[in-house]
Motif scaffolding. Structure first.
Motif: not given
Length: 315
Positions: A88-103
């Motif tokens: 199975e092909t993999r997945q990646s997941f990214s989340v931006i924290d709106d309070s800091t702008g950090q990803q």
């Protein structure tokens, strides 16, 4: 224009979203997710397409996620040479924290490749490689693919007279240096990898350029490029060295900057631009990419605007 084939053995579906604040032990309500096809070679093909060029993406895919990669690439108008991955092909997941702008980025592993899949992929790539064209190997290798894969790939495409552009890191890069092979027409790496190979800090442009030229003299490639982050990139051949300054732009996300560089650089070579011009266009594309969010790459209008702000000088 010279034909281009990009290679992605470990593709992914990149899912990106945002939330008010990243906190432990709580349900984090996120914005509607955005899905993009990902992986080094795929991103290079995406950048080439955005900049008005064309390439064919050799991509190893498997399962429903692999089907989604194919769908997303087809929707983007990218030519495909699919190969059946051993899982199975993999997945990646990214989340931006709106309070800091950090990803925050979460990258899953790809499927384990048995030896016969590696052999089959090399044979298929050799058949797909455009005669006299450019072949780009970029991105991580899935588990089971041996560290000497770039050198083996170079051997297999030699008969087509294709030129290999290699953007690699980690164990495969270290193996190339220790083996002393000549697998690439162009070899690119970032400053962290370069300092790791040099076993010394490369604090100046001259130091990076001297190290890059030493790799050329050792026979690793005809041209070596070392990215220096906000300071742009240096490039060396056997007898010449250049530096291209990065444009002064606001940094939103550094994701995709390297792939945008390789895409613009490769497209420039396919259009018979000289190496310094290809370097300038690559750095302008990398500068443009850091201005975009998450899995977005360079915007063509930004690349055009920033190119004059990325001067090339001889070292």
């Amino acid at each position: 224009m010279t034909a281009i084939l990009t290679i992605t053995l470990n593709p992914t579906v990149d899912i990106s979203t945002q939330t008010d604040m990243v906190k432990p032990n709580q349900k984090l309500r996120c914005t509607r997710p955005k899905s993009d096809p990902g992986g080094g070679g795929i991103n290079v093909s995406r950048a080439i397409t955005l900049l008005g060029g064309h390439s064919t993406a050799f991509v190893a895919v498997g399962g429903p996620v692999g089907d989604k990669v194919i769908h997303l690439l087809t929707k983007a108008g990218i030519g495909l040479s699919p190969f059946p991955a051993p899982g199975e092909t993999r997945q990646s997941f990214s989340v931006i924290d709106d309070s800091t702008g950090q990803q925050y980025r979460f990258v899953l592993p790809g499927p384990l490749w048995p030896a016969h899949s590696v052999t089959d992929a090399l044979s298929r790539i050799a058949r797909a490689a455009p005669r006299g064209g450019l072949v780009v190997l970029s991105g991580s290798q899935p588990p089971g693919v041996p560290v000497d894969f770039p050198a083996r790939l170079s051997d297999r495409i030699t008969r087509t007279h294709a030129r290999l552009i290699l953007d690699t890191s980690g164990k495969p890069l270290h193996h190339l240096c220790s083996a002393g092979a000549r697998p690439a027409h162009v070899l690119r790496m970032d400053e962290v990898e370069a300092e790791g190979l040099a076993n010394a800090p490369l604090t100046t442009r001259d130091a990076s350029a001297s190290f890059a030229q030493s790799l050329v003299h050792r026979g690793l490639a005809q041209t070596v490029i070392v990215a220096r982050g906000a300071d742009g990139s240096v490039m060396a051949t056997a007898d010449q060295r250049w530096h291209c300054a990065g444009a002064n732009v606001p940094v939103v996300s550094k994701v995709g900057a390297g792939d945008s560089f390789v895409g613009a650089f490769t497209l420039a070579l396919s259009r018979d631009h000289a190496l310094p011009r290809a370097l300038q266009l690559g750095v302008a594309a990398a500068s443009a990419a850091v201005m975009t969010e998450a899995t977005q790459l360079c915007r063509p209008s930004d690349v055009r605007r920033l190119t004059p702000q990325c001067p090339v000088t001889k070292l």
